[in-house]
Structure formats: C-alpha cells, structure tokens
Design an enzyme around this catalytic site. Structure first.
Site, short mmCIF file in Angstrom:
data_model
loop_
_atom_site.label_atom_id
_atom_site.label_comp_id
_atom_site.label_asym_id
_atom_site.label_seq_id
_atom_site.Cartn_x
_atom_site.Cartn_y
_atom_site.Cartn_z
N ASP A 160 0.86 -1.18 0.00
CA ASP A 160 0.00 0.00 0.00
C ASP A 160 0.89 1.24 0.00
O ASP A 160 2.10 1.15 0.15
CB ASP A 160 -0.94 0.02 1.22
N ASP A 181 1.91 4.80 1.85
CA ASP A 181 1.88 5.28 3.22
C ASP A 181 0.97 6.50 3.37
O ASP A 181 0.60 7.15 2.38
CB ASP A 181 3.30 5.61 3.68
#
Length: 220
Positions: free
Chosen positions: A208, A210
């Site tokens: 993912d 941040d």
C-alpha cells in the site's frame, strides 16, 4: 548422523509464513537453541533446486511476534549456526514516493534505521565497529533482480519502530528525504546478518502507499 545444515535461508515476513512446504520438498523442522533465547519459530530445512534451504517465519508461525518484539538476534544466530551464508528477506512495505506502487517488488540498496527499542548488535564488549555503508549484499540482490525483469532495483527503505504506522507528517517527511519504502522489520536484521558475515538482501513487496503520500489514501 550429520547435523542439519543449509546454505541459503529465507526469512518470511507478513503474509509469507510457509515456503518449503509449498515446494513439495523434504521439509523438516529443527529446534535451534541460541545464546539469545528462542528464535521466532523452529527452522524448517529442505532442498530447493538442489540446494539446502532454511526457512524461518520472522513473526512466528501464527504471527504472534510484533515487529518490535521479534528476537532478531536469536533468528540470525540460529540460521548462521546451521551454516547459512546467504539470506533472502521478503518483507511487506509501504510506498513513500510515486516511483513505487502497490504490487511492486523492490530490491532496495539502502536502509535508514529509525527504530529505538531493539538490541541491534551482538557486540557487548570491546571497541568493535561494523562497516555498513552498503547494507545489502549486491551479489544476492542482483541475483534476485535478475530472476524477474519486473523487479525494481534500488531505493532506500526506512525502518520505523512500530507497531503504529506513521502520521501523515512523518510519512511526508520520509518521502521528502528521498526514501521510497517504509517497513518495521528491516532493522536490526540486516546489521545482525552483516555482523555474522551473511550475505543479506531484502525483497520488498509494496502492499500500500503510506499515509502522507496522497491525501485521503494509504495506511493510517
């Protein structure tokens, strides 16, 4: 009867709890005692492509060890005591800059340690110093990158203490430094491997982006 031995080790991170059992090899579990206590789990040993390989789940078999609670010294010592000279270290990471995206596999070449509660060395007496300008083994890193043309090579991984994720301000600060990946387990693992003279390479899977990379997105 000969002692269990392995040439190569894989330290599995989040989402990577088994390896040898998936290859259909002759995996066996070995309980290794160390001067630093118990490793995260028994070490699995098997043969992959004709080479003896050890596998150790970094967080334990049931993900019972948080990043700041892993016994890194015991883990690396256990592998070295089995004869391991090369370590592949898959890990889940967050992305900090636009040059990486979820799904990317990256072999970083630099590390920034922002942990603060971990025992980061085997050295307890004497004036001993560790060369660490290039924290990852280029030979193993290049071999990993050469296995798949889609693997990205290079970049800096910053390691934070955890277990919490970064604030948006922290995340933006890290990205502004030019650091591209963020993780919670890469230190002191790499430095301990260097002290034990093992050739160590991180293999980072970007899961993912941040928190501070894009407003309203990313982990937080």
């Amino acid at each position: 009867m000969s002692s269990p031995r392995a040439e190569v080790a894989v330290i599995g991170g989040t989402g990577f709890y088994s390896f040898l059992t998936q290859t259909g090899g002759d995996a066996e579990e070995v309980v290794v005692e160390t001067p630093y206590g118990a490793p995260s789990a028994p070490v699995s040993l098997g043969t992959v492509a004709g080479r003896r390989v050890a596998f150790l789940p970094r967080h334990g078999k049931r993900h019972e060890h948080p990043p700041h609670g892993i016994n890194y010294r015991a883990n690396l010592w256990a592998l070295r005591s089995l004869g391991v000279g090369q370590v592949l270290a898959p890990c889940a990471v967050g992305g900090l800059r636009a040059e990486v995206a979820p799904g990317d596999v990256v072999v970083p070449d630099q590390l920034v340690d922002r942990t603060h509660r971990r025992i980061s060395s085997y050295v307890e007496t004497g004036a001993v110093h560790l060369p660490f300008a290039d924290p990852y083994c280029p030979r193993v890193s290049l071999a990993v990158a050469g296995a798949d043309p889609e693997v990205k090579v290079g970049g800096t991984m910053v390691v934070i203490e955890g277990p919490r994720f970064s604030t948006r301000a922290e995340s933006r600060h890290y990205g502004a430094q030019g650091w591209s990946l963020i993780n919670m387990t890469g230190a002191p693992e790499a430095a301990l491997a260097r002290e034990l003279r093992m050739c160590y390479s991180a293999i980072a899977l970007v899961t993912d982006m941040d928190a501070g990379v894009e407003s309203g997105s990313g982990v937080g």
